[in-house]
Design a protein around this motif. Structure first.
Motif, PDB file in Angstrom:
ATOM      1  N   ARG A   1       0.835  -1.215   0.000  1.00  0.00           N
ATOM      2  CA  ARG A   1       0.000   0.000   0.000  1.00  0.00           C
ATOM      3  C   ARG A   1       0.864   1.257   0.000  1.00  0.00           C
ATOM      4  N   LEU A   2       1.963   1.221   0.758  1.00  0.00           N
ATOM      5  CA  LEU A   2       2.804   2.406   0.906  1.00  0.00           C
ATOM      6  C   LEU A   2       3.433   2.812  -0.418  1.00  0.00           C
ATOM      7  N   ALA A   3       3.821   1.841  -1.234  1.00  0.00           N
ATOM      8  CA  ALA A   3       4.420   2.165  -2.524  1.00  0.00           C
ATOM      9  C   ALA A   3       3.455   2.979  -3.381  1.00  0.00           C
ATOM     10  N   LYS A   4       2.179   2.613  -3.346  1.00  0.00           N
ATOM     11  CA  LYS A   4       1.190   3.336  -4.148  1.00  0.00           C
ATOM     12  C   LYS A   4       0.907   4.711  -3.565  1.00  0.00           C
ATOM     13  N   MET A   5       0.889   4.807  -2.242  1.00  0.00           N
ATOM     14  CA  MET A   5       0.541   6.079  -1.602  1.00  0.00           C
ATOM     15  C   MET A   5       1.693   7.075  -1.605  1.00  0.00           C
ATOM     16  N   SER A   6       2.926   6.600  -1.795  1.00  0.00           N
ATOM     17  CA  SER A   6       4.090   7.496  -1.768  1.00  0.00           C
ATOM     18  C   SER A   6       4.753   7.630  -3.134  1.00  0.00           C
TER      19      SER A   6
ATOM     20  N   PHE B   1       1.709  10.190   8.567  1.00  0.00           N
ATOM     21  CA  PHE B   1       0.315   9.744   8.421  1.00  0.00           C
ATOM     22  C   PHE B   1       0.210   8.658   7.364  1.00  0.00           C
ATOM     23  N   VAL B   2       0.880   8.844   6.237  1.00  0.00           N
ATOM     24  CA  VAL B   2       0.817   7.864   5.154  1.00  0.00           C
ATOM     25  C   VAL B   2       1.397   6.524   5.608  1.00  0.00           C
ATOM     26  N   VAL B   3       2.548   6.579   6.295  1.00  0.00           N
ATOM     27  CA  VAL B   3       3.174   5.345   6.780  1.00  0.00           C
ATOM     28  C   VAL B   3       2.273   4.653   7.801  1.00  0.00           C
ATOM     29  N   SER B   4       1.689   5.428   8.702  1.00  0.00           N
ATOM     30  CA  SER B   4       0.803   4.856   9.717  1.00  0.00           C
ATOM     31  C   SER B   4      -0.425   4.215   9.080  1.00  0.00           C
ATOM     32  N   LEU B   5      -0.971   4.875   8.076  1.00  0.00           N
ATOM     33  CA  LEU B   5      -2.138   4.330   7.385  1.00  0.00           C
ATOM     34  C   LEU B   5      -1.775   3.029   6.668  1.00  0.00           C
TER      35      LEU B   5
ATOM     36  N   GLY C   1      -5.267  16.459   6.309  1.00  0.00           N
ATOM     37  CA  GLY C   1      -4.922  17.868   6.131  1.00  0.00           C
ATOM     38  C   GLY C   1      -3.433  18.103   6.017  1.00  0.00           C
ATOM     39  N   SER C   2      -2.612  17.126   6.427  1.00  0.00           N
ATOM     40  CA  SER C   2      -1.157  17.286   6.361  1.00  0.00           C
ATOM     41  C   SER C   2      -0.577  16.819   5.032  1.00  0.00           C
ATOM     42  N   LEU C   3      -1.435  16.364   4.108  1.00  0.00           N
ATOM     43  CA  LEU C   3      -0.960  15.829   2.837  1.00  0.00           C
ATOM     44  C   LEU C   3      -1.033  16.873   1.736  1.00  0.00           C
ATOM     45  N   ASP C   4      -0.052  16.815   0.831  1.00  0.00           N
ATOM     46  CA  ASP C   4      -0.136  17.682  -0.351  1.00  0.00           C
ATOM     47  C   ASP C   4      -1.140  17.069  -1.322  1.00  0.00           C
ATOM     48  N   ALA C   5      -1.492  17.819  -2.380  1.00  0.00           N
ATOM     49  CA  ALA C   5      -2.567  17.397  -3.276  1.00  0.00           C
ATOM     50  C   ALA C   5      -2.266  16.065  -3.949  1.00  0.00           C
ATOM     51  N   ASP C   6      -1.023  15.873  -4.420  1.00  0.00           N
ATOM     52  CA  ASP C   6      -0.681  14.634  -5.125  1.00  0.00           C
ATOM     53  C   ASP C   6      -0.735  13.429  -4.189  1.00  0.00           C
ATOM     54  N   THR C   7      -0.173  13.598  -2.976  1.00  0.00           N
ATOM     55  CA  THR C   7      -0.182  12.491  -2.014  1.00  0.00           C
ATOM     56  C   THR C   7      -1.605  12.173  -1.587  1.00  0.00           C
ATOM     57  N   LEU C   8      -2.434  13.211  -1.423  1.00  0.00           N
ATOM     58  CA  LEU C   8      -3.837  13.000  -1.053  1.00  0.00           C
ATOM     59  C   LEU C   8      -4.544  12.169  -2.117  1.00  0.00           C
ATOM     60  N   ASP C   9      -4.273  12.456  -3.386  1.00  0.00           N
ATOM     61  CA  ASP C   9      -4.883  11.672  -4.462  1.00  0.00           C
ATOM     62  C   ASP C   9      -4.435  10.217  -4.396  1.00  0.00           C
ATOM     63  N   ASP C  10      -3.133   9.996  -4.140  1.00  0.00           N
ATOM     64  CA  ASP C  10      -2.619   8.629  -4.070  1.00  0.00           C
ATOM     65  C   ASP C  10      -3.253   7.860  -2.909  1.00  0.00           C
ATOM     66  N   VAL C  11      -3.383   8.536  -1.752  1.00  0.00           N
ATOM     67  CA  VAL C  11      -3.981   7.885  -0.583  1.00  0.00           C
ATOM     68  C   VAL C  11      -5.439   7.542  -0.845  1.00  0.00           C
ATOM     69  N   LEU C  12      -6.160   8.474  -1.428  1.00  0.00           N
ATOM     70  CA  LEU C  12      -7.582   8.224  -1.702  1.00  0.00           C
ATOM     71  C   LEU C  12      -7.755   7.126  -2.749  1.00  0.00           C
TER      72      LEU C  12
ATOM     73  N   THR D   1     -11.507  20.106   2.610  1.00  0.00           N
ATOM     74  CA  THR D   1     -12.567  20.421   1.648  1.00  0.00           C
ATOM     75  C   THR D   1     -12.439  19.589   0.379  1.00  0.00           C
ATOM     76  N   GLU D   2     -11.189  19.361  -0.084  1.00  0.00           N
ATOM     77  CA  GLU D   2     -10.983  18.647  -1.341  1.00  0.00           C
ATOM     78  C   GLU D   2     -11.548  17.227  -1.307  1.00  0.00           C
ATOM     79  N   MET D   3     -11.667  16.662  -0.128  1.00  0.00           N
ATOM     80  CA  MET D   3     -12.126  15.280  -0.030  1.00  0.00           C
ATOM     81  C   MET D   3     -13.616  15.156  -0.337  1.00  0.00           C
ATOM     82  N   ARG D   4     -14.342  16.260  -0.260  1.00  0.00           N
ATOM     83  CA  ARG D   4     -15.775  16.192  -0.543  1.00  0.00           C
ATOM     84  C   ARG D   4     -16.040  15.760  -1.978  1.00  0.00           C
ATOM     85  N   GLU D   5     -15.117  16.116  -2.877  1.00  0.00           N
ATOM     86  CA  GLU D   5     -15.308  15.778  -4.280  1.00  0.00           C
ATOM     87  C   GLU D   5     -15.020  14.305  -4.549  1.00  0.00           C
TER      88      GLU D   5
END
Length: 224
Positions: free
Chosen positions: A84-89, A134-138, A167-178, A198-202
């Protein structure tokens, strides 16, 4: 005559003492023979206890048995988490299990390092930023859920809640995590996310919105 009487009395006393000592010696020898198997068992148990506690010189890892078992499980969790971490990072980070003693780890075997494939170096997780942590913990949490599922004979852990941290993630990392969370959701799991981003609402079709008010909080469902 007096000296002869005294000598005979002393000889009798010595003979009685010698007989008593001989009897005590036989009793002691018998008791030691009877105790020998127990003593041998005690020595074996003491050596095993010292070895299992990681205190014996024969224990090359100096690791307790409980830590060794947990360390074995941790390797499985790390392997699952790295998928999972490889995809999220963006293929940058990977976890490494280390037998070395970590912070607060008295017996070793439970330490983790983070390998940065962009720099080719491994570092302590404490050096990660808030978003990276946060990404590593997730990833570890999802990896742990995967291992538990496999140990339970494939029984699915249907629901996973992730509380804050986005909220601590940049836009690209947030997309990867989602994207990873969407993959889990498509696999049949229910993924609950608690966040103010807010971006997560979309990206989240069904939402349970909480509105604060003077008289208390109210809930309403969005997207159904």
């Amino acid at each position: 005559a007096d000296a002869a009487d005294a000598a005979r009395s002393a000889a009798d006393t010595a003979a009685n003492r010698a007989a008593r000592l001989d009897s005590l010696q036989r009793d002691l020898t018998g008791a030691l023979s009877a105790w020998a198997p127990v003593r041998d068992d005690l020595e074996v148990a003491a050596r095993i206890a010292s070895f299992s506690e990681g205190k014996s010189s024969d224990n090359q890892l100096q690791m307790s048995l409980s830590a060794y078992v947990v360390a074995y499980r941790l390797t499985q969790v790390v392997a699952a988490a790295n998928e999972r971490l490889a995809k999220m990072s963006d293929q940058r980070y990977a976890l490494e299990h280390s037998a070395a003693k970590g912070a607060g780890d008295r017996r070793g075997g439970l330490a983790l390092m983070v390998r940065d494939d962009w720099s080719g170096e491994s570092r302590d997780p404490a050096t990660l930023s808030g978003g990276e942590t946060f990404v590593v913990s997730l990833a570890l949490a999802v990896g742990l859920a995967d291992v538990i599922m496999n140990e339970a004979g494939g029984q699915m852990l249907d629901t996973l809640f992730v509380d804050e941290g986005f909220g601590s993630l940049d836009a690209d990392t947030l997309d990867d995590v989602l994207d990873v969370l969407d993959t889990l959701r498509e696999g049949g799991r229910i993924i609950g996310v608690v966040s103010h981003v807010t971006e997560m609402r979309e990206r989240i079709p069904t939402q349970l919105a909480v509105a604060k008010g003077r008289d208390g909080s109210t809930l309403h469902v969005v997207g159904v």
